[in-house]
Design a protein around this motif. Structure first.
Motif, PDB file in Angstrom:
ATOM      1  N   SER A   9     -30.914  -1.595 -53.059  1.00 29.07           N
ATOM      2  CA  SER A   9     -29.997  -1.440 -53.320  1.00 29.07           C
ATOM      3  C   SER A   9     -28.895  -2.711 -53.901  1.00 29.07           C
ATOM      4  CB  SER A   9     -28.546  -1.439 -51.534  1.00 29.07           C
ATOM      5  OG  SER A   9     -29.690  -3.246 -50.948  1.00 29.07           O
ATOM      6  N   ILE A  10     -29.398  -3.787 -54.236  1.00 31.10           N
ATOM      7  CA  ILE A  10     -29.142  -4.185 -55.065  1.00 31.10           C
ATOM      8  C   ILE A  10     -28.971  -3.907 -56.284  1.00 31.10           C
ATOM      9  CG2 ILE A  10     -29.358  -6.480 -56.111  1.00 31.10           C
ATOM     10  CD1 ILE A  10     -29.694  -7.737 -53.802  1.00 31.10           C
ATOM     11  N   ILE A  11     -30.332  -3.260 -56.909  1.00 31.45           N
ATOM     12  CA  ILE A  11     -30.646  -2.559 -58.245  1.00 31.45           C
ATOM     13  C   ILE A  11     -28.769  -1.490 -58.232  1.00 31.45           C
ATOM     14  CG2 ILE A  11     -31.823  -1.755 -59.723  1.00 31.45           C
ATOM     15  CD1 ILE A  11     -33.939  -3.217 -58.634  1.00 31.45           C
ATOM     16  N   HIS A  12     -29.245  -0.546 -57.303  1.00 31.51           N
ATOM     17  CA  HIS A  12     -28.286   0.813 -56.869  1.00 31.51           C
ATOM     18  C   HIS A  12     -26.707   0.190 -57.507  1.00 31.51           C
ATOM     19  CE1 HIS A  12     -26.621   4.765 -55.905  1.00 31.51           C
ATOM     20  NE2 HIS A  12     -25.912   4.021 -55.442  1.00 31.51           N
ATOM     21  N   MET A  13     -26.577  -0.272 -56.669  1.00 27.17           N
ATOM     22  CA  MET A  13     -24.966  -1.014 -56.844  1.00 27.17           C
ATOM     23  C   MET A  13     -24.276  -1.647 -57.846  1.00 27.17           C
ATOM     24  SD  MET A  13     -24.993  -2.588 -52.901  1.00 27.17           S
ATOM     25  CE  MET A  13     -23.160  -2.763 -52.407  1.00 27.17           C
ATOM     26  N   TYR A  14     -25.554  -2.491 -58.918  1.00 19.30           N
ATOM     27  CA  TYR A  14     -25.339  -2.655 -60.177  1.00 19.30           C
ATOM     28  C   TYR A  14     -25.527  -1.620 -61.447  1.00 19.30           C
ATOM     29  CZ  TYR A  14     -25.797  -5.546 -63.619  1.00 19.30           C
ATOM     30  OH  TYR A  14     -25.743  -7.228 -64.778  1.00 19.30           O
ATOM     31  N   ARG A  15     -26.553  -1.090 -60.972  1.00 21.22           N
ATOM     32  CA  ARG A  15     -26.472   0.146 -61.862  1.00 21.22           C
ATOM     33  C   ARG A  15     -25.750   0.956 -62.156  1.00 21.22           C
ATOM     34  NH1 ARG A  15     -27.415  -2.380 -66.274  1.00 21.22           N
ATOM     35  NH2 ARG A  15     -28.882  -0.417 -67.436  1.00 21.22           N
ATOM     36  N   VAL A  16     -25.892   1.858 -61.074  1.00 19.22           N
ATOM     37  CA  VAL A  16     -24.638   3.338 -60.417  1.00 19.22           C
ATOM     38  C   VAL A  16     -23.984   3.057 -60.479  1.00 19.22           C
ATOM     39  CG1 VAL A  16     -24.768   5.548 -59.156  1.00 19.22           C
ATOM     40  CG2 VAL A  16     -27.293   3.889 -59.785  1.00 19.22           C
TER      41      VAL A  16
END
Length: 148
Positions: A9-16
């Protein structure tokens, strides 16, 4: 603790979604440092020769913590000797009737700080408590009731 859902979720919120690190930490109730560590691992995984494999490893491998070689860092033998010296002085003062002039735990902590040691009050208290509990185990007495 960093779980896999948090990482994804952290990577998704940051990149997307394009959220900032602070916003991610606020919304997921995670430390900013944790978010920063996960994103730095993500960035380093992208820069490798095989980014897809590195990214899948990053998202599926459980975090490992090696605490086998940890030991107390601040409570050294020298500090233990100083605390023992203060406790011996206390025992002498109690034996001579000067109970009110003994050093309390906070006084021992202040003494150590004035000597230049960096140690917390809680560490001093727990060490003294361990010493006192060991002494109480040694001094335990048994009484037998006598009937006449």
């Amino acid at each position: 603790m960093k779980t896999m859902v948090e990482r994804q979720s952290i990577i998704h919120m940051y990149r997307v979604c394009g959220y900032s690190k602070r916003r991610i930490s606020r919304e997921l109730h995670v430390s900013r440092h944790t978010v920063d560590n996960i994103l730095s691992e993500y960035e380093s995984a992208i820069r490798t020769d095989n980014p897809e494999e590195a990214l899948s490893d990053l998202l599926t491998i459980q975090p490992r913590y090696d605490s086998s070689r940890r030991r107390p860092r601040r409570l050294t033998q020298e500090i233990k000797d100083k605390i023992g010296f203060c406790l011996k002085k206390n025992a002498v003062k109690i034996a001579t009737g000067l109970r009110k002039q003994r050093m309390l735990k906070k006084d021992i902590h202040q003494f150590l700080l004035s000597q230049g040691y960096t140690i917390s009050y809680a560490t001093v208290c727990s060490y003294i408590k361990n010493i006192e509990s060991c002494k109480e185990k040694k001094k335990s007495e048994a009484f037998i009731r006598l009937f006449y």
